[in-house]
Design an enzyme around this catalytic site. Structure first.
Site, short mmCIF file in Angstrom:
data_model
loop_
_atom_site.label_atom_id
_atom_site.label_comp_id
_atom_site.label_asym_id
_atom_site.label_seq_id
_atom_site.Cartn_x
_atom_site.Cartn_y
_atom_site.Cartn_z
N PHE A 98 2.27 -1.50 8.59
CA PHE A 98 2.52 -1.55 10.02
C PHE A 98 2.58 -3.02 10.45
CE2 PHE A 98 0.97 2.76 9.71
CZ PHE A 98 1.73 3.45 10.65
N GLU A 114 0.83 -1.20 0.00
CA GLU A 114 0.00 0.00 0.00
C GLU A 114 0.88 1.26 0.00
OE1 GLU A 114 -3.25 -2.42 2.71
OE2 GLU A 114 -2.04 -0.83 3.60
N ASP A 116 1.62 -4.30 13.03
CA ASP A 116 0.37 -4.70 13.69
C ASP A 116 -0.58 -5.41 12.73
OD1 ASP A 116 0.43 -2.54 16.31
OD2 ASP A 116 1.54 -2.00 14.49
N PHE A 117 -0.43 -5.12 11.43
CA PHE A 117 -1.30 -5.75 10.43
C PHE A 117 -0.91 -7.20 10.15
CE2 PHE A 117 -1.70 -1.24 8.46
CZ PHE A 117 -2.38 -0.81 9.59
N HIS A 150 -0.98 0.52 16.17
CA HIS A 150 0.09 0.80 15.21
C HIS A 150 1.46 0.90 15.88
CE1 HIS A 150 -3.58 2.15 13.16
NE2 HIS A 150 -2.94 1.99 12.02
N GLU A 155 -4.35 -6.38 2.86
CA GLU A 155 -3.10 -7.07 3.18
C GLU A 155 -3.20 -8.57 2.93
OE1 GLU A 155 -3.05 -3.22 5.36
OE2 GLU A 155 -4.54 -4.83 5.10
#
Length: 334
Positions: free
Chosen positions: A90, A36, A92-93, A136, A67
């Site tokens: 990130f 992205e 976190d994803f 994040h 994702e």
């Protein structure tokens, strides 16, 4: 390598990553990067700015906000002979791509009896203190480290970032690399312009010492080095060791350091419970048990969701004064 290299420049951590990607894309036309806002925007952190101008949109590919979708696309591309770098904005994803990473990329080589390979890089961020709040700011590198079939890279310096990233791209296995967000511009250091690769699974002694070993990962390496400098004032000589890769893990270097110093602190910005620090502590506790003069002790992120408040967020991550206090206690110099 760095001591003998010519044409060494000072680069930021982010520029070292960018240089590694550019060099590997020039070397191998099968290397592509997708994610992205990776093209014109150069990612949220502007690390990849300008790559699309050289390589075009067929190789620096902006994807939809999915994702799971483009991670699966990367797995398929790797199976078909490409070497994709999948950019996850990130870390976190990671929660969104666990099936593609853990059930597909990590297992296809084994489930095909070795007939298929998945040579791809998952590129993720980690780290707090950027005021990005709880969704994040996490450091989740323990998750893929738990999974057979994945290699996990956690660089702390520009030199290591470039050399390890190039090794990851060339590896025939899926590799997950975690880059600390704060390091992109804050951490700078010498990087050779020449081509070099740091083998995965080789730790690095960042600072030799005799009284206590500090095993540190990612940004905690800089914190450990700052703490070691302060410890000089109280007569404690700290050795700082950076594993550099969570898997493969250079157990021998970690254990030999602790055998020499007889004391050990493990520092990691991930959560302490069931995390990377526990594995590192167990490794040295088992391998250097009869040489220990104090319990192996950990300094990790506080076990709470990362706060948005700056004053609260800063308290969740270990700092150099924490290193000094704990080292003094273990060395009985309080």
């Amino acid at each position: 390598m760095l001591e003998t290299a010519t044409n060494v420049r000072e680069l930021s951590f982010g520029d070292a990553i960018k240089e590694a990607i550019a060099e590997e894309m020039r070397r191998d036309p099968n290397v592509v990067l997708m994610g992205e806002d990776v093209a014109e925007a150069g990612t949220t952190f502007k690390v990849l700015t300008g790559l699309v101008d050289e390589f075009g949109k067929d190789r620096i590919i902006d994807t939809p906000i999915s994702e799971a979708g483009f991670s699966g696309l990367g797995v398929g591309a790797a199976m078909a002979g490409m070497r994709p770098i999948v950019d996850i904005m990130f870390g976190d994803f990671l929660t969104i791509i666990m099936d593609q990473m853990v059930n597909q990329a990590a297992k296809i080589h084994y489930m095909s009896g070795g007939k298929w390979k998945v040579p791809m890089v998952f590129r993720l961020t980690m780290g707090a203190t950027r005021r990005s709040a709880a969704q994040h700011s996490q450091s989740l590198h323990a998750w893929p480290s738990h999974i057979p079939g994945l290699k996990v890279v956690v660089p702390s310096t520009p030199y290591d970032a470039k050399g390890l990233f190039k090794a990851a791209v060339r590896d025939d296995n899926p590799v997950v690399i975690f880059e600390h967000k704060i390091s992109y511009r804050k951490v700078k250091g010498p990087v050779p312009a020449d081509d070099y690769v740091i083998p995965l699974g080789v730790a690095d002694v960042k600072r030799p010492g005799r009284d206590i070993t500090i095993i540190a990962t990612s940004s905690m390496v800089q914190t450990a080095l700052a703490g070691a400098k302060l410890l000089e004032d109280v007569g404690i000589d700290a050795e700082v060791v950076d594993p550099r890769t969570m898997w493969p893990l250079d157990e021998e270097t970690l254990i030999n350091s602790v055998k020499k110093t007889s004391r050990c602190i493990v520092m990691d910005e991930g959560y302490g419970r069931y995390g990377v620090s526990a594995e590192l502590a167990a490794t040295v506790a088992q391998g250097a048990f009869y040489d220990l003069d104090a319990p192996v002790t950990r300094l990790c992120a506080m076990h709470v969701p990362i706060p948005f408040s700056p004053s609260l967020e800063d308290t969740t991550v270990p700092n150099e004064r924490d290193v000094v206090t704990l080292a003094q206690k273990l060395c009985k110099r309080t």
